[in-house]
Design an enzyme around this catalytic site. Structure first.
Site, PDB file in Angstrom:
ATOM      1  N   GLY A 102      73.008 102.581  60.267  1.00 18.63           N
ATOM      2  CA  GLY A 102      72.920 103.390  59.203  1.00 18.63           C
ATOM      3  C   GLY A 102      74.024 104.622  59.268  1.00 18.63           C
ATOM      4  CB  ALA A 103      76.112 106.324  57.769  1.00 20.16           C
ATOM      5  N   GLY A 140      75.534 110.045  64.559  1.00 22.34           N
ATOM      6  CA  GLY A 140      75.102 110.490  65.636  1.00 22.34           C
ATOM      7  C   GLY A 140      73.881 111.450  65.733  1.00 22.34           C
ATOM      8  CD  GLU A 144      74.403 104.911  66.411  1.00 23.12           C
ATOM      9  OE1 GLU A 144      73.442 104.788  65.850  1.00 23.12           O
ATOM     10  OE2 GLU A 144      75.485 105.791  66.065  1.00 23.12           O
TER      11      GLU A 144
HETATM   12  C1  5RP Z   1      71.997 107.425  65.097  1.00 20.39           C
HETATM   13  C2  5RP Z   1      72.742 107.196  63.931  1.00 20.39           C
HETATM   14  C3  5RP Z   1      71.821 106.971  62.859  1.00 20.39           C
HETATM   15  O1  5RP Z   1      72.612 105.973  62.124  1.00 20.39           O
HETATM   16  C4  5RP Z   1      71.851 107.878  61.392  1.00 20.39           C
HETATM   17  O2  5RP Z   1      71.567 109.253  62.201  1.00 20.39           O
HETATM   18  C5  5RP Z   1      71.249 107.755  60.106  1.00 20.39           C
HETATM   19  O3  5RP Z   1      69.785 107.690  60.697  1.00 20.39           O
HETATM   20  P1  5RP Z   1      68.698 107.568  59.631  1.00 20.39           P
HETATM   21  O4  5RP Z   1      68.641 106.116  59.178  1.00 20.39           O
HETATM   22  O5  5RP Z   1      67.248 107.744  60.353  1.00 20.39           O
HETATM   23  O6  5RP Z   1      68.942 108.555  58.360  1.00 20.39           O
HETATM   24  O7  5RP Z   1      74.051 107.503  63.828  1.00 20.39           O
HETATM   25  O8  5RP Z   1      72.644 107.936  66.011  1.00 20.39           O
END
Ligand code: 5RP
Length: 218
Positions: free
Chosen positions: A82-83, A95, A103
């Site tokens: 994800g991001a 992060g 990651e």
């Molecule tokens: C974790 C990340 C995740 O990919 C990012 O925080 C997105 O998380 P989510 O899918 O819960 O919105 O970088 O370190």
């Protein structure tokens, strides 16, 4: 559709990018959790997973998916993650779940980075989401001063110790117009483990969950 439904949609859509018979790189976060749950349906058709966090490892193992040591896997065809933000060129801020270093390591071994995200994550310019920077604890104050000199407002993420025993600074107020340059600069400061800008390891494709369905951005 709710945000959770959009996450499930893209988590399931990412299965189409998994190459049967190979090792899959697995990110971290709530969207990736949907992917892991979907991956369980084809666990007998993959050679295992390389995981980017203790949390994802736990979830993968709970599904009976073999988790391999990254040191034993020289390359993987696909990394799915994800991001927190992604721009139209595939640059990301990551992060929010404190897993940025692992990651980036897994992303670096992958031939393709497939980003899965709901449409709220797509931005024109990165920086509205506070930029995570993982730091060695003794360097936190010095790195924070350097981030302030760049125009940011860093705060230490309270109560968080990463899987690597380090701390996270979250930096507000940055407008990241040149992600590659900022990633390069911050990464070389003493005590910085990883900055959460993914420009060098940007997404090759983004599966974006929208009210109209999954949009594929390349
Ligand atoms: C974790 C990340 C995740 O990919 C990012 O925080 C997105 O998380 P989510 O899918 O819960 O919105 O970088 O370190």
């Amino acid at each position: 559709m709710t945000q959770d439904e959009l996450k499930k949609l893209v988590g399931e859509a990412a299965l189409a990018y998994v190459v049967p018979g190979t090792v899959v790189g697995v990110g971290t976060g709530s969207t990736v959790n949907c992917f892991i749950d979907a991956l369980a349906t084809m666990k007998d058709r993959i050679a295992g997973a390389v995981s980017s966090s203790e949390k994802s490892t736990e979830r993968l193992r709970a599904h009976g998916i073999t988790v391999l040591d990254s040191n034993t896997v020289p390359s993987i065809p696909v990394y799915i993650d994800g991001a927190d933000e992604i721009d139209h060129r595939g640059h990301m801020v990551k992060g929010g779940g404190a897993a940025l270093t692992r990651e980036k390591i897994v992303a670096d071994t992958a031939e393709r980075f497939v980003c899965i995200a709901d449409e709220s994550k797509l931005v024109d310019v990165l920086g509205a989401f506070p930029l995570p920077v993982e730091v060695i604890p003794m360097a936190a104050a010095q790195v924070a001063r350097r981030l302030e000199a760049l125009g940011g407002q860093p705060t230490l993420r309270a109560g968080v110790v990463t899987d690597n025993g380090c701390h996270i600074l979250d930096v507000r107020g940055l407008r990241i117009t040149d992600p590659a340059a900022m990633e390069r600069d911050i990464n070389q400061w003493p005590g910085v483990v990883t900055v959460g800008i993914f420009a060098r390891n940007r997404a090759s494709v983004c599966l974006l969950g929208t009210a109209q369905g999954v949009k594929t951005l390349t």
